[in-house]
Structures are given as C-alpha cells and as structure tokens.
Motif scaffolding. Structure first.
Motif, PDB file in Angstrom:
ATOM      1  N   TYR A   1     -18.943   3.622  39.918  1.00 35.45           N
ATOM      2  CA  TYR A   1     -20.265   4.070  39.472  1.00 35.45           C
ATOM      3  C   TYR A   1     -20.255   4.279  37.958  1.00 35.45           C
ATOM      4  O   TYR A   1     -19.210   4.478  37.336  1.00 35.45           O
ATOM      5  CB  TYR A   1     -20.646   5.392  40.158  1.00 35.45           C
ATOM      6  N   GLY A   2     -21.459   4.304  37.380  1.00 36.68           N
ATOM      7  CA  GLY A   2     -21.619   4.642  35.977  1.00 36.68           C
ATOM      8  C   GLY A   2     -20.754   3.783  35.073  1.00 36.68           C
ATOM      9  O   GLY A   2     -20.751   2.553  35.168  1.00 36.68           O
TER      10      GLY A   2
ATOM     11  N   ARG B   1     -18.774   0.729  36.209  1.00 34.57           N
ATOM     12  CA  ARG B   1     -19.433  -0.471  36.721  1.00 34.57           C
ATOM     13  C   ARG B   1     -18.977  -1.734  35.982  1.00 34.57           C
ATOM     14  O   ARG B   1     -19.088  -2.832  36.532  1.00 34.57           O
ATOM     15  CB  ARG B   1     -20.952  -0.334  36.583  1.00 34.57           C
TER      16      ARG B   1
ATOM     17  N   LEU C   1     -15.939   9.064  40.693  1.00 32.36           N
ATOM     18  CA  LEU C   1     -17.153   9.591  40.071  1.00 32.36           C
ATOM     19  C   LEU C   1     -16.858  10.016  38.642  1.00 32.36           C
ATOM     20  O   LEU C   1     -16.221  11.052  38.417  1.00 32.36           O
ATOM     21  CB  LEU C   1     -17.669  10.793  40.864  1.00 32.36           C
TER      22      LEU C   1
ATOM     23  N   VAL D   1     -20.874  13.365  35.182  1.00 32.52           N
ATOM     24  CA  VAL D   1     -22.253  13.125  35.605  1.00 32.52           C
ATOM     25  C   VAL D   1     -23.269  13.626  34.571  1.00 32.52           C
ATOM     26  O   VAL D   1     -22.992  14.542  33.793  1.00 32.52           O
ATOM     27  CB  VAL D   1     -22.532  13.801  36.962  1.00 32.52           C
ATOM     28  N   CYS D   2     -24.464  13.033  34.609  1.00 31.60           N
ATOM     29  CA  CYS D   2     -25.514  13.435  33.656  1.00 31.60           C
ATOM     30  C   CYS D   2     -26.887  13.097  34.212  1.00 31.60           C
ATOM     31  O   CYS D   2     -27.682  12.423  33.566  1.00 31.60           O
ATOM     32  CB  CYS D   2     -25.304  12.788  32.301  1.00 31.60           C
ATOM     33  N   GLY D   3     -27.181  13.590  35.414  1.00 30.89           N
ATOM     34  CA  GLY D   3     -28.476  13.295  36.015  1.00 30.89           C
ATOM     35  C   GLY D   3     -29.601  14.090  35.381  1.00 30.89           C
ATOM     36  O   GLY D   3     -29.402  14.903  34.495  1.00 30.89           O
ATOM     37  N   GLY D   4     -30.801  13.843  35.876  1.00 32.31           N
ATOM     38  CA  GLY D   4     -31.977  14.569  35.408  1.00 32.31           C
ATOM     39  C   GLY D   4     -32.816  13.783  34.436  1.00 32.31           C
ATOM     40  O   GLY D   4     -32.509  12.656  34.126  1.00 32.31           O
TER      41      GLY D   4
ATOM     42  N   TYR E   1     -30.519   4.431  35.834  1.00 31.77           N
ATOM     43  CA  TYR E   1     -29.887   5.525  36.580  1.00 31.77           C
ATOM     44  C   TYR E   1     -29.063   4.946  37.725  1.00 31.77           C
ATOM     45  O   TYR E   1     -29.579   4.190  38.546  1.00 31.77           O
ATOM     46  CB  TYR E   1     -30.950   6.480  37.144  1.00 31.77           C
ATOM     47  N   ASP E   2     -27.782   5.308  37.747  1.00 36.03           N
ATOM     48  CA  ASP E   2     -26.890   4.941  38.839  1.00 36.03           C
ATOM     49  C   ASP E   2     -26.657   6.205  39.672  1.00 36.03           C
ATOM     50  O   ASP E   2     -26.526   7.309  39.105  1.00 36.03           O
ATOM     51  CB  ASP E   2     -25.562   4.427  38.271  1.00 36.03           C
ATOM     52  N   VAL E   3     -26.604   6.058  40.988  1.00 34.90           N
ATOM     53  CA  VAL E   3     -26.560   7.229  41.866  1.00 34.90           C
ATOM     54  C   VAL E   3     -25.635   6.963  43.055  1.00 34.90           C
ATOM     55  O   VAL E   3     -25.705   5.900  43.666  1.00 34.90           O
ATOM     56  CB  VAL E   3     -27.978   7.556  42.412  1.00 34.90           C
ATOM     57  N   HIS E   4     -24.787   7.920  43.385  1.00 36.50           N
ATOM     58  CA  HIS E   4     -24.092   7.923  44.683  1.00 36.50           C
ATOM     59  C   HIS E   4     -25.055   8.614  45.634  1.00 36.50           C
ATOM     60  O   HIS E   4     -25.145   9.853  45.667  1.00 36.50           O
ATOM     61  CB  HIS E   4     -22.780   8.683  44.580  1.00 36.50           C
TER      62      HIS E   4
ATOM     63  N   HIS F   1     -34.999  12.049  42.911  1.00 41.56           N
ATOM     64  CA  HIS F   1     -34.454  11.441  41.689  1.00 41.56           C
ATOM     65  C   HIS F   1     -34.567   9.927  41.806  1.00 41.56           C
ATOM     66  O   HIS F   1     -34.385   9.369  42.893  1.00 41.56           O
ATOM     67  CB  HIS F   1     -32.995  11.840  41.502  1.00 41.56           C
TER      68      HIS F   1
ATOM     69  N   SER G   1     -37.908  10.257  35.928  1.00 39.29           N
ATOM     70  CA  SER G   1     -36.565  10.148  36.514  1.00 39.29           C
ATOM     71  C   SER G   1     -36.315  11.177  37.604  1.00 39.29           C
ATOM     72  O   SER G   1     -35.530  10.930  38.521  1.00 39.29           O
ATOM     73  CB  SER G   1     -35.513  10.318  35.418  1.00 39.29           C
ATOM     74  N   VAL G   2     -36.935  12.336  37.498  1.00 31.63           N
ATOM     75  CA  VAL G   2     -36.695  13.395  38.487  1.00 31.63           C
ATOM     76  C   VAL G   2     -37.940  14.270  38.615  1.00 31.63           C
ATOM     77  O   VAL G   2     -38.627  14.533  37.617  1.00 31.63           O
ATOM     78  CB  VAL G   2     -35.457  14.245  38.106  1.00 31.63           C
TER      79      VAL G   2
ATOM     80  N   ILE H   1     -32.828  22.517  38.450  1.00 27.19           N
ATOM     81  CA  ILE H   1     -32.624  21.417  37.491  1.00 27.19           C
ATOM     82  C   ILE H   1     -31.324  21.611  36.714  1.00 27.19           C
ATOM     83  O   ILE H   1     -30.589  20.638  36.469  1.00 27.19           O
ATOM     84  CB  ILE H   1     -33.825  21.236  36.534  1.00 27.19           C
TER      85      ILE H   1
ATOM     86  N   LEU I   1     -28.522  20.686  39.134  1.00 25.60           N
ATOM     87  CA  LEU I   1     -28.583  19.243  39.412  1.00 25.60           C
ATOM     88  C   LEU I   1     -27.920  18.455  38.288  1.00 25.60           C
ATOM     89  O   LEU I   1     -27.138  17.524  38.539  1.00 25.60           O
ATOM     90  CB  LEU I   1     -30.046  18.832  39.593  1.00 25.60           C
ATOM     91  N   LYS I   2     -28.206  18.834  37.048  1.00 31.49           N
ATOM     92  CA  LYS I   2     -27.645  18.086  35.910  1.00 31.49           C
ATOM     93  C   LYS I   2     -26.126  18.228  35.827  1.00 31.49           C
ATOM     94  O   LYS I   2     -25.436  17.319  35.396  1.00 31.49           O
ATOM     95  CB  LYS I   2     -28.293  18.565  34.603  1.00 31.49           C
TER      96      LYS I   2
ATOM     97  N   SER J   1     -24.701  16.816  40.225  1.00 31.78           N
ATOM     98  CA  SER J   1     -25.123  15.665  41.041  1.00 31.78           C
ATOM     99  C   SER J   1     -24.482  14.372  40.553  1.00 31.78           C
ATOM    100  O   SER J   1     -24.471  14.101  39.350  1.00 31.78           O
ATOM    101  CB  SER J   1     -26.646  15.530  41.004  1.00 31.78           C
ATOM    102  N   PRO J   2     -23.968  13.545  41.468  1.00 34.45           N
ATOM    103  CA  PRO J   2     -23.341  12.275  41.073  1.00 34.45           C
ATOM    104  C   PRO J   2     -24.382  11.232  40.668  1.00 34.45           C
ATOM    105  O   PRO J   2     -24.734  10.336  41.435  1.00 34.45           O
ATOM    106  CB  PRO J   2     -22.562  11.873  42.331  1.00 34.45           C
ATOM    107  N   ILE J   3     -24.865  11.412  39.445  1.00 36.95           N
ATOM    108  CA  ILE J   3     -25.886  10.535  38.846  1.00 36.95           C
ATOM    109  C   ILE J   3     -25.456  10.234  37.417  1.00 36.95           C
ATOM    110  O   ILE J   3     -24.940  11.123  36.725  1.00 36.95           O
ATOM    111  CB  ILE J   3     -27.268  11.228  38.853  1.00 36.95           C
ATOM    112  N   TRP J   4     -25.684   8.992  36.993  1.00 38.54           N
ATOM    113  CA  TRP J   4     -25.247   8.564  35.662  1.00 38.54           C
ATOM    114  C   TRP J   4     -26.375   7.828  34.958  1.00 38.54           C
ATOM    115  O   TRP J   4     -27.138   7.089  35.595  1.00 38.54           O
ATOM    116  CB  TRP J   4     -24.014   7.657  35.785  1.00 38.54           C
ATOM    117  N   LYS J   5     -26.434   8.009  33.619  1.00 34.65           N
ATOM    118  CA  LYS J   5     -27.507   7.410  32.826  1.00 34.65           C
ATOM    119  C   LYS J   5     -26.938   6.399  31.837  1.00 34.65           C
ATOM    120  O   LYS J   5     -25.966   6.703  31.132  1.00 34.65           O
ATOM    121  CB  LYS J   5     -28.242   8.495  32.024  1.00 34.65           C
TER     122      LYS J   5
END
Lengths: 79, 147
Positions: A11-12, A15, A73, A76-79, B52-55, B83, B94-95, B115, B118-119, B122-126
């Motif tokens: 991921y991320g 990739r 993993l 991470v940097c969601g939002g 945005y990549d997400v597991h 998300h 995005s969210v 929020i 979450l940041k 959470s397994p999310i990538w930008k």
C-alpha cells in the motif's frame, strides 16, 4: 524447520514495487526477522511500517508459523 | 457494528446529506460535521489533485473502533464516517464525519476526536499530484509503534 511463504500486499509508498511481494522465511521467524528480510526487497521504510492480516495489526511479539497473506502498512495520513 | 455507527470506504462521491440522514435522531438537537477537502497547496507546493490508497477492511474496522471509543466518552452519540478511495481533483471530498447528540457540546467534541484519531490510526495513504506530472506519497504516523 521448514520454510513458509508470506504474500505481502503493498500500500501507499510501497505500491511502486507492485501490488504484492512473496517472501520466504523460516517457520518460527519473529517480527524483527521478517521485517529485516522484507526490508531487503522494499527498503528501510519497512522498519517504520506495521504488518497486518485482514483483521488486525500484528503485535511485535508475533511469530510467523504458517504461510499467510499479510499487508505491510507504511505510516498513515488519512483524512 | 451498532445501529448508531456507520462506516464505509467509497469510490463514489461522498454525500453530506447521506451522512446527516444517518445520524438524524428525534432525541438529538445537534449534528456536527467534518468535511475533508483536497486543497491546491501543501508546504509551498502547488497541488493539482490527490490519490487515496486504503486498506479497506482494516480502515472500516478502525473507524468503528474509534466511534465506539467516542460513544463511551460521549454517551448516546451517533456516527457516520466515510472516506474516499481513489483519485480526487482540487475541491474533491476525501472524508465526511457526522455526529449527532442531544446537545451541541458533545457533537463538537466527539467529531473532533474522530477526525484526529482517524488521521493517526487509519490505514489510509495520500499521494499528492503536482504540475508537470510529478507526484509523491506523503509521510504520516507510523502504526508500528501501536503494534
């Protein structure tokens, strides 16, 4: 001890190496040993990353006994 | 997951009305929302879009765990968290987080909690996209410390 195969989904930032890599390690390997082997393929970012199955992040004390599909993993940097 | 928490990862546009409809409750007098939007700059660089990549499985489980934690702190609150996964242009959403409660203080505080957690968790990538076709995955919070 026998070898096992870990399919590691990416991921991320990982990739750039594709969607997944396969890693062969000795059954009974610990987290540090698996990360060290994985870092040879994916680089030092592995050491700041977590290994997870589909349900949870694996603890540092985890021992890899069987072949499995996992995920690496990066930070991470969601939002 | 309880009927007072809804979490999802979407590849379709996020919809604020859907979020508000979920948390609407006759006993609640407040709904607080957070909407994350792609902006056109970051640390002095011009940004043209974001991927945005997400597991997905772990992300939804993490959202639910965060909402359950918030419900323990702010009793009776309801949560919607969605998300986006994929590429968004500037201005893309995005969210979306919506929280409802009987009184406004709980909605404000719990929405902020969700929020911020979450940041970090959470397994999310930008991946930011810049002019001339360049792009870069952004750094973030390591989950290795949490394991």
């Amino acid at each position: 001890m026998s070898d096992i195969t870990l399919e590691i989904k990416l991921y991320g930032a990982f990739r750039k190496f594709g969607d997944s890599v396969n890693l062969r390690v000795v059954s009974g390997s610990n987290m540090d040993q698996v990360k060290e082997a994985l870092s040879k393929e994916l680089g030092e970012l592995v050491h700041d990353s977590a290994l997870a199955n589909d349900n949870t992040i694996l603890p540092k004390s985890y021992v890899f006994e069987q072949s499995a599909t996992l995920s690496i993993l990066p930070p991470v940097c969601g939002g | 997951m309880s009927s007072s928490i809804h979490t999802e990862i979407l590849t379709a546009p996020l919809d604020i009305q859907t979020a508000c409809d979920f948390v609407m409750d006759d006993a609640h007098g407040a709904i607080d929302t957070f909407i994350g939007v792609v902006r056109n700059h970051h640390e002095g660089n011009q940004v043209q879009g974001m991927t945005y990549d997400v597991h997905e499985g772990l992300a939804e489980a993490t959202f639910a765990a965060i909402c359950e934690e918030a419900q323990e702190r702010w009793a009776g609150t309801k949560y919607y968290v969605a998300h986006y996964k994929g590429e968004l242009p500037i201005g893309g959403i995005s969210v979306i987080i919506a929280v409802s409660s009987a009184h406004r203080a709980d909605s404000f505080e719990s929405c902020r909690y969700v929020i911020e957690e979450l940041k970090k968790r959470s397994p999310i990538w930008k991946k930011e996209h810049y002019p001339e076709g360049k792009s870069e995955w952004l750094p973030g919070h390591s989950l290795a410390e949490a394991s």
